[in-house]
Motif scaffolding. Structure first.
Motif, mmCIF file in Angstrom:
data_model
loop_
_atom_site.group_PDB
_atom_site.id
_atom_site.type_symbol
_atom_site.label_atom_id
_atom_site.label_comp_id
_atom_site.label_asym_id
_atom_site.label_seq_id
_atom_site.Cartn_x
_atom_site.Cartn_y
_atom_site.Cartn_z
ATOM 1 N N SER A 1 0.816 -1.219 0.000
ATOM 2 C CA SER A 1 0.000 0.000 0.000
ATOM 3 C C SER A 1 0.850 1.270 0.000
ATOM 4 C CB SER A 1 -0.921 0.005 1.221
ATOM 5 O OG SER A 1 -0.160 -0.012 2.416
ATOM 6 N N THR A 2 2.127 1.148 -0.259
ATOM 7 C CA THR A 2 3.039 2.296 -0.305
ATOM 8 C C THR A 2 3.525 2.486 -1.731
ATOM 9 O OG1 THR A 2 3.750 1.960 1.970
ATOM 10 C CG2 THR A 2 5.196 3.263 0.562
ATOM 11 N N PHE A 3 3.462 3.724 -2.209
ATOM 12 C CA PHE A 3 3.979 4.073 -3.545
ATOM 13 C C PHE A 3 5.104 5.079 -3.357
ATOM 14 C CE2 PHE A 3 -0.379 2.723 -4.207
ATOM 15 C CZ PHE A 3 -0.257 1.862 -5.301
ATOM 16 N N GLU A 4 6.251 4.850 -4.006
ATOM 17 C CA GLU A 4 7.417 5.727 -3.879
ATOM 18 C C GLU A 4 7.819 6.273 -5.251
ATOM 19 O OE1 GLU A 4 10.617 4.510 -1.288
ATOM 20 O OE2 GLU A 4 9.468 2.737 -0.667
ATOM 21 N N GLY A 5 8.684 7.325 -5.209
ATOM 22 C CA GLY A 5 9.198 7.899 -6.458
ATOM 23 C C GLY A 5 8.128 8.570 -7.296
ATOM 24 N N LEU A 6 7.138 9.180 -6.658
ATOM 25 C CA LEU A 6 6.014 9.755 -7.388
ATOM 26 C C LEU A 6 6.394 11.122 -7.970
ATOM 27 C CD1 LEU A 6 3.070 8.915 -4.954
ATOM 28 C CD2 LEU A 6 3.959 7.586 -6.880
ATOM 29 N N GLN A 7 5.930 11.347 -9.195
ATOM 30 C CA GLN A 7 6.130 12.646 -9.834
ATOM 31 C C GLN A 7 5.174 13.667 -9.232
ATOM 32 O OE1 GLN A 7 8.524 13.477 -12.103
ATOM 33 N NE2 GLN A 7 9.294 11.403 -11.645
#
Length: 912
Positions: free
Chosen positions: A796-802
């Motif tokens: 449930s974690t998203f990284e490196g988002l623009q």
């Protein structure tokens, strides 16, 4: 032999069991035994009866005591004292014996002091570094509480004791008792190889012991210590160190003349020892002393008899039994027999005891019977309760070399009870506790009283007073007079023909005629013979079980006799019946898919009897032979579980007044239940309610040639498939319409929800922008970013988002739908190229909208700090001009104050 017995009579000072008339039945103190795991025996009726109400859980040590009339008082394992109602006696915890001590306890009543009992305890042999509590005594008082209460507890007598305790009467003038123990050769306080004798009298326990050198060195002191009933001999079993026999002086309490007895064979380690009631024979239960950790198959034991009157006692030994057994105890009982434990391993007990039936007899005439006493639910291990051995000392006044206590006589017989003439002695006789004042001789001639119904039993007691200050000696004779059985005319035994041939021949269990021949009276035995002469002279008996007749009608002769040998002869006519009965079939559904089921055999009665009339009895047997012979080992209970899977043939025997009417086969069939399977669990999407969802079982194992019915619960649907919008447990019953056998299986339908997005935690305006999605729901879920088609992930974690706006999608794995939510990532472009190509033509803060951080302040400066542009964060941004003129390519600086209070300063590049 008579000379030796007379010599012993003068030397037995103060060693009697029965002191005066009032104590004649003091043997009742040993009437109740508790031992092992819930095992017990009661001797009140003569033959032992199993007791299953005890609270003991002990491998070895135990002790019990009853009142003089045989009522249980209390018992113990050496640690806990239990009352007669099997509850723990007040203050009855924490005694310093040990259930793993050979003789952890012995209970002795204080002489001439009603209601006071002493429990002597001894701890187990310990390993190096462990504490041994030695020998201690505890007092139980029935005067303060009629159910018993512990008053004094764990008073030390001996600092370090071997696992041995025994007791015997010292003086008949005050009834005092010796309690004897052995110091351990462990070296503790120098108490090595010494017997200690403590005197218990009406004045209490004298704590100054009489010490006697044991005459041997013992390092492994496990095993019994036992007095002979007359108190003149002491046997000491010392496991690995051997068996010793010593003399005991009951006046002084001293032990002397100890000598080691040789044990022939590889079972060299003695554990259980016991003397015969006549004090002559010593019995020993010895083992091969294998480690307790070894499997049961490695343990072996022997049962040996020694004649203590032999010139060479060791050479007199006779092996009575040898088998795969662990070590175990021996104990003399009130019935004059010696009982033996039959443990197979250290913790592998037995539901049986062995018994020496005639311990006063030499060699195999002592009659050892293995597994003779069934303990019901109780389990014996190594230990049996010890008692004051004087309880078992009696004179033999029957002297018939059959029994020293029971005498069987025939109607009209005359018999002389006697002991031996003893110079200066006085003799007294009692019948049923009434003194025969005219009987003052050492002999008494008895005959059956007139007018009594037979069989009739009466008890005679003989009291021998040596008139030298020593104990009176007592002998008991329980005399039963038996009648001669009258002749019974026309005794017939009718048997059915076997199924092999119809030739008038069959097999018989002749014992089935016993009740006719004896008129049903107890106490008679019957043997069968070919001729009247053989029956009269008790010759050539026939084996009654499985007898094959030699003619369709045959006459045999029966000899009917009582234990006293009162015999009559009667004819017996054998006949064979050719009557046929109907076959029968009982079907039962298989409830657990094993091929076994419980059958009610009485359901076959009507099929077997058919149209037969009259008073007919039906019993069922495992085999045809068992039915023909009425073999009790094959007699089946009415509710019977088949012993052969799926299909078994048993046999019904139909009788008319004990005459075999017919024998019929009965087929027992176990019918298989329908085979199908349900999914372990299914789900229903809450978003679909109230639409119905269909669930399909796996019917691939159903027999397609059979017809079935279906019933779903709780809906009540009768279709193979289930259509429902109800959640929870659902049960399907499938019934074979031909057999009526059904199977029920259940599965769970769970309600599944769409996920609920609870929070999106964003870390933005960084080199690595992160979004953590928090959500809830009762299903299984997966997540995707910016595309409802995925890819999806468990994390449930998203990284490196623009920087900018993103949409998270949460999809139900069960197919119940997708939920979505947009979120913002604040960020600042590093450059822009205002050349009108539609790409990066403007510079502005990313991730701001009318709804997100709309109150943000954005200012742009040149390298010299001059304000170039103040931007609307929701606009398209700065186009790289100032005053309508394009500014040159260069680095420009920005200062941003977000609506949430965060402030950022940095630079970006304008490229031309």
């Amino acid at each position: 032999m008579k000379f030796k017995r007379l010599r012993f009579a003068f030397s037995l000072v103060c060693a009697c069991m029965l002191l005066v008339c009032s104590d004649a039945f003091a043997q009742g103190q040993a009437n109740n035994w508790y031992f092992g795991y819930g095992a017990g025996l009661n001797f009140s009726t003569g033959s032992p009866r199993p007791l299953t109400d005890g609270s003991l859980y002990t491998l070895e040590g135990c002790a019990s005591i009853s009142s003089e009339n045989g009522n249980l008082l209390f018992y113990t394992d050496g640690i806990t004292v239990y009352r007669a109602d099997h509850s723990i006696m007040p203050n009855g915890n924490g005694l310093l014996g040990d259930p793993s001590s050979t003789q952890s306890a012995i209970i002795i009543s204080q002489p001439d002091t009603p209601g006071i009992y002493y429990i002597f305890t001894v701890d187990t042999v310990t390993q190096e570094g462990e504490v041994n509590e030695g020998v201690n005594y505890t007092v139980v008082d029935f005067n303060q509480d009629p159910e018993g209460v512990v008053t004094q507890k764990n008073v030390n007598l001996l600092a370090y004791g071997a696992e041995k305790l025994s007791a015997v009467i010292k003086s008949c003038t005050d009834n005092s008792v010796w309690i004897v123990m052995l110091s351990s050769s462990n070296g503790n306080q120098g108490l090595l190889d010494t017997f200690y004798a403590y005197e218990l009298s009406r004045n209490g326990l004298r704590t100054t012991p009489v010490r006697s050198a044991a005459g041997f060195s013992v390092e492994d002191p496990r095993g019994n210590l036992k007095f002979s009933p007359d108190g003149t001999q002491l046997a000491c079993a010392n496991s690995a160190e051997g068996l010793y026999l010593a003399d005991f002086n009951s006046l002084t309490g001293r032990v002397s003349n100890s000598r080691r007895l040789v044990i022939d064979g590889f079972n060299y380690a003695p554990y259980g020892v016991e003397f015969s009631p006549n004090n002559r024979f010593l019995y020993c239960h010895s083992s091969n002393n294998e480690s307790a950790r070894e499997p049961a198959s490695s343990h072996f034991s022997s049962l040996i008899q020694y004649d203590t009157q032999a010139a060479d006692i060791s050479a007199s030994q006779v092996l009575l039994d040898q088998q795969n057994l662990y070590r175990g105890s021996l104990q003399l009982a009130p019935d004059g027999k010696i009982y033996r434990t039959l443990s197979r391993g250290y913790q592998e007990g037995s539901t049986y005891l062995g018994v020496i039936d005639a311990p006063n007899e030499a060699g195999t005439a002592a009659i050892y019977r293995d597994r003779a006493i069934f303990l019901d639910t109780g389990i014996s291990h190594q230990g049996l309760p010890p008692f004051n051995q004087s309880l078992f000392n009696e004179l033999d006044i029957i002297q018939n070399d059959v029994s020293s206590r029971q005498l069987a006589l025939c109607d009209g017989d005359v018999y002389t009870l006697q002991y031996e003439p003893v110079m200066g002695a006085t003799y007294s006789w009692f019948r049923n506790d009434n003194e025969l004042r005219s009987a003052t001789d050492y002999r008494l001639t008895i005959r059956q009283p007139a007018g009594v119904s037979l069989p009739y039993t009466e008890t005679y007691r003989f009291v021998l007073d040596l008139n030298d200050g020593s104990c009176e000696k007592v002998g008991i004779a329980e005399v039963t007079y038996y009648p001669y059985q009258r002749a019974v005319p026309n005794v017939r035994l009718v048997q059915c023909e076997d199924s092999e041939t119809a030739d008038g021949f069959s097999i018989f269990n002749l014992d089935q005629a016993n009740d006719q021949l004896t008129d049903g009276l107890d106490g008679f035995d019957v043997t069968y013979h070919y001729t009247q002469s053989d029956a009269t002279n008790d010759r050539n008996p026939i084996d009654p079980f499985g007898y094959e007749n030699t003619a369709p009608t045959e006459v045999l002769w029966a000899r009917i006799f009582s234990p006293a040998g009162c015999a009559t002869v009667n004819s017996l006519t054998l006949e064979v019946s050719s009557t046929q009965a109907s076959n029968a079939l009982i079907e039962q559904c298989d409830l657990d898919d094993t091929g076994f089921a419980e059958f009610d055999l009485s359901l076959a009665d009507d099929q077997v009897l058919g149209t037969s009339s009259g008073t007919l009895d039906v019993n069922y047997y495992l085999s045809e032979r068992g039915a023909l012979l009425e073999d009790e080992d094959e007699l089946l209970p009415v509710l019977y579980t088949n012993s052969v899977a799926y299909e078994q043939e048993v046999f019904a025997r139909v009788e008319n007044n004990n005459a075999c009417f017919a024998i019929s086969p009965v087929n027992l069939q176990v019918l298989a239940r329908p085979q199908f399977s349900l999914p372990q669990s299914q789900f229903y999407c809450a978003t679909n309610f109230p639409a119905l969802q269909t669930f399909s079982p796996d019917y691939s194992e159903l027999d397609p040639s059979q017809n079935y019915s279906y019933e779903w619960m709780p809906e009540g649907q009768t279709t193979p498939e289930l259509s429902t919008n109800l959640t929870g447990e659902h049960t399907l019953r499938v019934t074979n319409l031909a057999t009526g056998c059904f199977r029920e299986e259940s599965f769970l339908i769970e309600e599944k929800e769409l996920a609920t997005i609870d929070n999106i935690e964003v870390t933005d305006a960084t080199e690595n922008n992160i979004a953590i999605i928090s959500f809830s729901g009762n299903g299984e879920y997966e997540l995707a970013l910016d595309d409802p088609l995925g890819p999806y992930q468990e994390d449930s974690t998203f990284e490196g988002l623009q920087p900018g706006f993103h949409t998270v999608y949460i999809r139900s794995k069960e197919g119940c739908g997708i939920v979505e939510q947009e979120f913002s990532i604040i960020g600042f472009p590093k450059f822009f190229t205002p050349n009108g190509d539609g790409y990066h033509d403007y510079w502005n803060v990313k991730g701001i909208s009318d709804l997100v951080q709309s109150g943000t302040s954005v200012r742009v400066f040149n390298r010299f700090g001059k304000l170039i542009k103040e931007l609307d964060p929701t606009s398209s941004g700065w186009d790289g001009t100032f005053g309508g003129e394009n500014l040159p390519a260069d680095d420009y600086w920005f200062r941003i104050l977000l609506e949430d209070g965060r402030e950022f300063k940095s630079h970006f590049t304008l490229k031309r």
